[in-house]
Write an enzyme that holds these catalytic residues in place. Sequence first.
Site, short mmCIF file in Angstrom:
data_model
loop_
_atom_site.label_atom_id
_atom_site.label_comp_id
_atom_site.label_asym_id
_atom_site.label_seq_id
_atom_site.Cartn_x
_atom_site.Cartn_y
_atom_site.Cartn_z
N PHE A 164 27.72 44.39 35.26
CA PHE A 164 26.38 44.21 35.80
C PHE A 164 26.06 45.23 36.89
O PHE A 164 24.94 45.75 36.98
CB PHE A 164 26.22 42.79 36.35
CG PHE A 164 24.82 42.41 36.69
CD1 PHE A 164 23.96 41.94 35.71
CD2 PHE A 164 24.33 42.53 37.98
CE1 PHE A 164 22.64 41.59 36.01
CE2 PHE A 164 23.03 42.18 38.30
CZ PHE A 164 22.18 41.71 37.30
N PRO B 160 35.77 44.53 38.93
CA PRO B 160 35.21 45.13 40.15
C PRO B 160 33.79 45.63 39.96
O PRO B 160 33.11 45.95 40.94
CB PRO B 160 36.18 46.30 40.42
CG PRO B 160 36.68 46.67 39.05
CD PRO B 160 36.81 45.37 38.31
N TYR C 215 44.34 37.31 25.44
CA TYR C 215 43.24 38.17 25.02
C TYR C 215 43.35 38.43 23.53
O TYR C 215 44.28 39.08 23.06
CB TYR C 215 43.26 39.51 25.77
CG TYR C 215 43.14 39.43 27.26
CD1 TYR C 215 42.60 38.32 27.90
CD2 TYR C 215 43.58 40.48 28.07
CE1 TYR C 215 42.49 38.26 29.28
CE2 TYR C 215 43.47 40.43 29.45
CZ TYR C 215 42.93 39.33 30.05
OH TYR C 215 42.83 39.27 31.43
N HIS D 61 48.80 33.71 34.79
CA HIS D 61 47.37 33.94 34.66
C HIS D 61 46.53 32.94 35.45
O HIS D 61 45.55 33.30 36.08
CB HIS D 61 47.00 33.87 33.17
CG HIS D 61 45.81 34.67 32.80
ND1 HIS D 61 45.57 35.11 31.52
CD2 HIS D 61 44.76 35.13 33.52
CE1 HIS D 61 44.44 35.79 31.47
NE2 HIS D 61 43.93 35.81 32.68
#
Length: 328
Positions: A209, A204, A54, A124
């Site tokens: 959205f 989650p 990240y 990952h």
Amino acid sequence: MEIRRLGALEVSAQGLGCMGMSEFYGPGDEVESTATIHRALDLGVSLLDTADMYGPFTNEELVGRAIAGRRDEVVLATKFAVVRDSAEPRAAWGLRGDPEYVRQACEASLRRLGVDHIDLYYQHRVDPTVPIEDTVGAMAELVAAGKVRHIGLSEAGAGTIRRAHAVHPIAAVQTEWSLWSRDIEDAVAPTCRELGIGIVAYSPLGRGFLTGRYRSRDDFAAGDVRLTSHMPRFEDGNFDRNLAIVESLRSVAAEHGVTPGQIALAWVQHQGAVPIPGTKRVKYLEENVRAVELALTDGQLARIADAVPPASVLGERYQAESMRQLGR
């Protein structure tokens, strides 16, 4: 804050995903992000989730600075395996799960985080060129050395999880799980429950959205990954048609006097998972945490799920190449 177990590891019932503080979802603000992390700790949110890729690398550094002086309040999770640097386009990202890289990646993460151990260290993505036994064997060596307390896998398939767990106890499997991403329920979730492995649910809220905050693609900042082909559910056509899902969820949420996002988080929590909604703003963190208090009956949970039937979701979770990395 309610406490849950990931294997032998105790964590808060809801964690905080820190990825968006550094990239992918528009510009970041370290001052606000740090305040968000501090507020999370004040509210009893102990599980902080980051990864070396990240940024790349900068998110671990941000989290490390934010938790300085409060390390004993944190269950610190990070990840390795996705190889990238700031000059590489997404197509050039690679995977490494060989033992040498496992050790190198851990040392680098410890340095960036400014800590002497990582509480939960994930692979990952599974490297298909390296037997999972070799990767997990190297991770187990890190546990023996005291550099890692517990180990996990992210987006691994049920068979891989079993093989890994036979080498060393896997505390948690992290995977996308939400009302519009439910493929985990076929094999991975039952396998984890059978083996006593915790499930950590990233995205989650369906990458924001399902909160209902986004009514059009114009609501996203320039450079937001949700505007790219990497996220097919947000593409023109799919986005507008997927809004019907949010409207169904909004009507259910109104009956409970909560937001669609809180309903979506509560549903994931009631599946037994520990969700790690990501945010870089205090106000959204506080809204998310309130979902922990929302009690739902079996009938209510079923109605919520029925409001978002999997077949109604248009678009894959990721573009094709990234989808091929899932469930190995």
